[in-house]
Write a protein that holds these residues in place. Structure first.
Motif, mmCIF file in Angstrom:
data_model
loop_
_atom_site.group_PDB
_atom_site.id
_atom_site.type_symbol
_atom_site.label_atom_id
_atom_site.label_comp_id
_atom_site.label_asym_id
_atom_site.label_seq_id
_atom_site.Cartn_x
_atom_site.Cartn_y
_atom_site.Cartn_z
ATOM 1 N N LEU A 1 -7.124 -3.635 -11.365
ATOM 2 C CA LEU A 1 -7.082 -2.830 -10.140
ATOM 3 C C LEU A 1 -6.325 -3.543 -9.025
ATOM 4 N N LYS A 2 -6.283 -4.861 -9.078
ATOM 5 C CA LYS A 2 -5.599 -5.614 -8.024
ATOM 6 C C LYS A 2 -4.096 -5.323 -7.992
ATOM 7 N N PHE A 3 -3.576 -4.907 -9.131
ATOM 8 C CA PHE A 3 -2.151 -4.562 -9.182
ATOM 9 C C PHE A 3 -1.884 -3.261 -8.436
ATOM 10 N N PHE A 4 -2.830 -2.331 -8.504
ATOM 11 C CA PHE A 4 -2.644 -1.019 -7.889
ATOM 12 C C PHE A 4 -3.243 -0.933 -6.484
ATOM 13 N N LEU A 5 -4.226 -1.777 -6.199
ATOM 14 C CA LEU A 5 -4.878 -1.747 -4.890
ATOM 15 C C LEU A 5 -4.712 -3.123 -4.238
ATOM 16 N N PRO A 6 -3.657 -3.291 -3.437
ATOM 17 C CA PRO A 6 -3.332 -4.614 -2.873
ATOM 18 C C PRO A 6 -4.457 -5.238 -2.054
ATOM 19 N N HIS A 7 -5.317 -4.419 -1.440
ATOM 20 C CA HIS A 7 -6.366 -4.986 -0.584
ATOM 21 C C HIS A 7 -7.421 -5.743 -1.405
ATOM 22 N N LEU A 8 -7.390 -5.593 -2.727
ATOM 23 C CA LEU A 8 -8.343 -6.288 -3.588
ATOM 24 C C LEU A 8 -7.830 -7.641 -4.082
ATOM 25 N N ARG A 9 -6.570 -7.955 -3.795
ATOM 26 C CA ARG A 9 -5.977 -9.160 -4.370
ATOM 27 C C ARG A 9 -6.594 -10.443 -3.824
ATOM 28 N N LYS A 10 -7.163 -10.365 -2.649
ATOM 29 C CA LYS A 10 -7.814 -11.543 -2.078
ATOM 30 C C LYS A 10 -9.298 -11.582 -2.400
ATOM 31 N N ALA A 11 -9.784 -10.578 -3.106
ATOM 32 C CA ALA A 11 -11.204 -10.538 -3.468
ATOM 33 C C ALA A 11 -11.469 -11.438 -4.666
ATOM 34 N N GLY A 12 -12.712 -11.799 -4.867
ATOM 35 C CA GLY A 12 -13.082 -12.584 -6.034
ATOM 36 C C GLY A 12 -13.168 -11.683 -7.254
#
Length: 356
Positions: free
Chosen positions: A106-117
């Motif tokens: 999902l981090k690929f499609f939802l950039p706001h999750l890329r900094k999440a654990g």
């Protein structure tokens, strides 16, 4: 003279003996009375001791009953705590915790999750059941004072056989940040569906708020069109999250709304149809013509099929023909829509499946 003294001595001895005899008789009578009184006291003491013993035994039995009841309640509470609250995540997992990598894409499609654990749902109720044939996903949000979830869930789980229940898992995904609604769902399921929870065939998860982009978490705009669009985008993400959670659990996935009823023996009919289907490359079977009701989800599925099956500049009829080979419509429908009050505030809907 001597004879007179002898007689006097005999008389004295006789008097003494008589007096002593009288004294002995009197003394013996006193002792006898004392013995009788003592015996009476002993009997009374024995009776009091017996009454005390009986009372003590009764109190002991009552105490044992109370202790056993307390012990039973404590055991039940421990079991309920252990079985109902299996794990409570706070959206992400710690460094030493492990979880599936299903959500990492999902981090690929939802950039706001890329900094999440590590991304993972809040698992409220669940035993981590896997290796089953079917996962049934139901996404739910608050409809204010109206709710159809209990009716839907009762219809879904009561119309399975025990073997079908054993080979499936029903997942309720609470896609609502309202803690009161989450608690009401959990309490209802604990009370009404305890057996399914204890067997691991029923789970409840909650989607963490950080999963949604900030634009969806922010205060909604007053413009109706943008408000509806935001709600539709959120619902697509709700379904996406639920499907990803269910993916490693089962071979097949069945998506249901939270305001439907299932036809009698629906699960048996689905199982038989899936196992006996002759088309090998099927991707999607519709068991109701109403689809997801909300258009964006249905349109996304249409786009998926068009991308998978249609070639550039191809005649649409040819694409449609192949589309029907992977997207199968089952009739008559196995599910009927019963909800009138939509999850979109203020909207009423009267959709009914004429093939049900």
């Amino acid at each position: 003279m001597r004879s007179k003294h002898v007689n006097l001595l005999i008389a004295l001895v006789a008097g003494t003996l008589f007096s002593f005899s009288c004294f002995c008789i009197s003394r013996m009578t006193q002792i006898s009375n004392q013995l009788i009184n003592c015996k009476s006291h002993v009997l009374e003491f024995k009776e009091n001791m017996q009454r005390l013993k009986n009372k003590t035994e009764n109190n002991s039995q009552e105490m044992m009953k109370v202790l056993n009841k307390v012990k039973h309640e404590m055991t039940q509470n421990e079991n309920l705590s252990r079985n109902f609250v299996v794990e409570k995540k706070v959206g992400t997992l710690g460094k030493n915790e492990t979880a599936s990598d299903t959500f990492e894409d999902l981090k690929f499609f939802l950039p706001h999750l890329r900094k999440a654990g590590r991304i993972y749902p809040d698992v409220i109720i669940g035993k981590g059941k896997t290796g089953v044939s079917f996962a049934v996903g139901i996404s739910t949000v608050s409809r204010g004072e109206y709710s159809y979830l209990k009716q839907t869930l009762n219809s879904v789980v009561s119309r399975m056989t025990l073997m079908e229940e054993k080979d499936s898992v029903v997942i309720i995904s609470v896609a609502d940040s309202n803690e009161d609604y989450l608690n009401s769902v959990v309490n209802m399921i604990k009370k009404k569906f305890k057996r399914q929870v204890m067997s691991g065939s029923l789970e409840v998860i909650s989607i963490p708020t950080f999963f949604y982009p900030n634009v969806l978490n922010a205060q909604q705009t007053t413009e109706a069109s943008q408000h509806i669009t935001s709600r539709q985008v959120k619902q697509v993400l709700d379904f996406c999250f639920l499907m990803l959670y269910a993916k490693p659990k089962a071979r097949y996935y069945l998506q249901l709304e939270d305001d439907i009823i299932a036809k009698y023996m629906y699960f048996t009919k689905i199982t038989n149809f899936v196992h006996n289907i002759t088309i090998n490359n099927w991707f999607y079977i519709e068991f109701s013509i109403l689809g997801f009701i909300v258009k964006p989800v249905d349109l996304l599925l249409d786009d998926i099929f068009q991308i998978k099956m249609c070639k550039p500049q191809e005649i649409f009829k040819e694409c449609l023909k192949r589309n029907k080979q992977v997207r199968i419509q089952y009739k008559p429908s196995l599910f009927q829509h019963v909800g009138i009050h939509s999850s979109f505030p203020g909207r009423e809907q009267y959709y009914k499946d004429i093939y049900y």
